[in-house]
Design an enzyme around this catalytic site. Structure first.
Site, short mmCIF file in Angstrom:
data_model
loop_
_atom_site.label_atom_id
_atom_site.label_comp_id
_atom_site.label_asym_id
_atom_site.label_seq_id
_atom_site.Cartn_x
_atom_site.Cartn_y
_atom_site.Cartn_z
N LYS A 241 0.85 -1.18 0.00
CA LYS A 241 0.00 0.00 0.00
C LYS A 241 0.89 1.24 0.00
O LYS A 241 1.71 1.43 0.89
CB LYS A 241 -0.89 -0.01 1.24
CG LYS A 241 -1.78 1.21 1.34
CD LYS A 241 -2.75 1.09 2.49
CE LYS A 241 -3.56 2.36 2.63
NZ LYS A 241 -4.48 2.30 3.77
N LYS B 257 -2.28 -1.51 -3.88
CA LYS B 257 -3.13 -0.34 -3.82
C LYS B 257 -2.30 0.93 -3.90
O LYS B 257 -1.28 1.01 -3.21
CB LYS B 257 -3.88 -0.40 -2.48
CG LYS B 257 -4.81 0.73 -2.21
CD LYS B 257 -5.40 0.55 -0.85
CE LYS B 257 -6.05 1.86 -0.48
NZ LYS B 257 -6.29 2.00 0.91
C1 PBG Z 1 -7.52 2.95 5.68
C2 PBG Z 1 -7.75 2.95 4.23
C3 PBG Z 1 -7.58 3.98 3.29
C4 PBG Z 1 -8.06 3.50 2.09
C5 PBG Z 1 -8.45 2.19 2.30
N1 PBG Z 1 -8.23 1.86 3.62
C6 PBG Z 1 -7.14 5.37 3.46
C7 PBG Z 1 -5.76 5.74 3.72
O1 PBG Z 1 -4.84 4.94 3.78
O2 PBG Z 1 -5.59 6.93 3.93
C8 PBG Z 1 -8.15 4.27 0.80
C9 PBG Z 1 -9.15 3.77 -0.16
C10 PBG Z 1 -9.51 4.70 -1.25
O3 PBG Z 1 -8.88 5.75 -1.48
O4 PBG Z 1 -10.47 4.37 -1.96
N2 PBG Z 1 -6.24 3.11 6.10
#
Ligand code: PBG
Length: 344
Positions: free
Chosen positions: A216, A269
């Site tokens: 991520k 992601k």
């Molecule tokens: C929680 C999380 C996030 C997203 C998914 N789980 C936000 C982040 O890391 O700030 C983002 C998903 C999206 O942008 O659609 N940590």
């Protein structure tokens, strides 16, 4: 012209073909819809889709997220209806995000593991309304802490990895108790998968699987999500725990660690700008892979579509198909309903 007459022909060369055959014609396989269907390498189906849903407090609440037209925060009663509608569209799974009231948030994010929190109640309601729907939950603290970071802070305002792990265990087991079937840790704390796996197993949740957001990135594409989930960090950013977008080899290390710790499935992601990473993981590991078409990707396609600058349904389907082609077995997308309708 015969094969042996060319001035430049030497034994061992491929014999020159008569000029009428020299043009290779890849277009031939594109000349008929039937042929195009037969030679198509990647097929997107409803079986690939995971629909994200945002659960908030209240009753009969359905409020649209300003930066994500068509995406809503929904109270538990409404979210159950949405899950049922998604089930009827043939979508196999939802992933739940909790949006507690601000008054429920504290520095640790304790509301994240309260058995009467909004996500446990949503899980129970969905189980009743849409029993065949797979229930995945996002495991993270940014939606639950009053500072918006993904864990417990040190006195210097850094996220403390090892103090956050026990809280993640509490959140995971509380959500599994409430009927979550897949836990998806997204906080990028080192050692999360091992901690959560052990905690689940100790309580007998051996069949609850882990879909790790192993790779991520610290991405600007999450902007609209933070509006939706009210989870923007109050100060700083997430670059001390989420990955640097410039790195690829590190993604392989992250993935390997999570596999060693017992992850059942891995996620990359965001989706669109990280297809190279998805492909690397596909080639390196024999694990089911998920791609997340995140909020910013959705918002870009929506906005350009709304302006008439692109053909929204077409770009949506192309984008999802390309994620599959790059190596995804499953795709988290705010477009799951629209895509499922077109794929019916
Ligand atoms: C929680 C999380 C996030 C997203 C998914 N789980 C936000 C982040 O890391 O700030 C983002 C998903 C999206 O942008 O659609 N940590």
């Amino acid at each position: 012209m015969s094969y042996t007459q060319g001035d430049h022909f030497h034994p061992g060369d491929v014999p020159p073909l008569p000029p009428e055959y020299l043009v290779k014609r890849p277009r031939r396989l594109r000349s008929h819809l039937g042929l195009r269907r037969l030679v198509r390498e990647t097929v997107l189906t409803r079986d690939d889709l995971i629909l994200p849903l945002f659960a908030c407090e209240g009753t009969r609440v359905r409020s649209e997220v300003a930066s994500m037209p068509g995406v809503y925060r929904e109270s538990v009663d409404r979210i159950a209806e949405s899950a049922r509608a998604a089930e009827q569209l043939g979508i196999p799974a939802v992933i739940l995000f909790g949006v507690p009231d601000r008054s429920q948030k504290d520095a640790e994010g304790r509301i994240a593991w309260a058995p009467d929190g909004v996500v446990p109640r949503a899980l129970e309601a969905i189980e009743r309304a849409a029993p065949s729907m797979l229930r995945i939950v996002d495991l993270c603290f940014c939606e639950y802490t009053n500072h918006g970071h993904c864990g417990v802070l040190t006195e210097h305002g850094e996220v403390d990895n090892d103090l956050t792990l026990p809280n993640l265990e509490l959140q995971a087991t509380s959500l599994a108790d409430a009927g979550a079937q897949v836990i998806a840790p997204s906080g990028m704390m080192d050692g999360t998968v091992a901690s959560v796996r052990n905690a689940l197993d100790e309580l007998g949740h051996t069949q609850v699987s882990i879909l790790s957001y192993a790779v991520k990135y610290a991405s600007g594409f999450y902007g609209p999500f933070r509006d939706a989930a009210d989870s923007a960090p109050a100060f700083g950013d997430r670059s001390t725990y989420q990955m640097d977008p410039a790195n690829a080899e590190e993604a392989l290390r992250e993935a390997r660690l999570d596999i060693e710790q017992g992850a059942d499935m891995l996620m990359v992601k965001p989706g669109l700008p990280y297809h190279d990473i998805l492909r690397r993981l596909r080639e390196e590991f024999d694990m089911p892979l998920a791609a997340y078409q995140v909020s910013g990707e959705y918002a870009m396609i929506k906005a350009a579509g709304a302006n008439g600058w692109i053909d929204e349904p077409r770009v949506m389907m192309e984008s999802l198909t390309c994620m599959k082609r790059a190596g995804a077995d499953m795709i988290l997308t705010y477009y799951a309903r629209e895509a499922a309708r077109l794929l019916r």
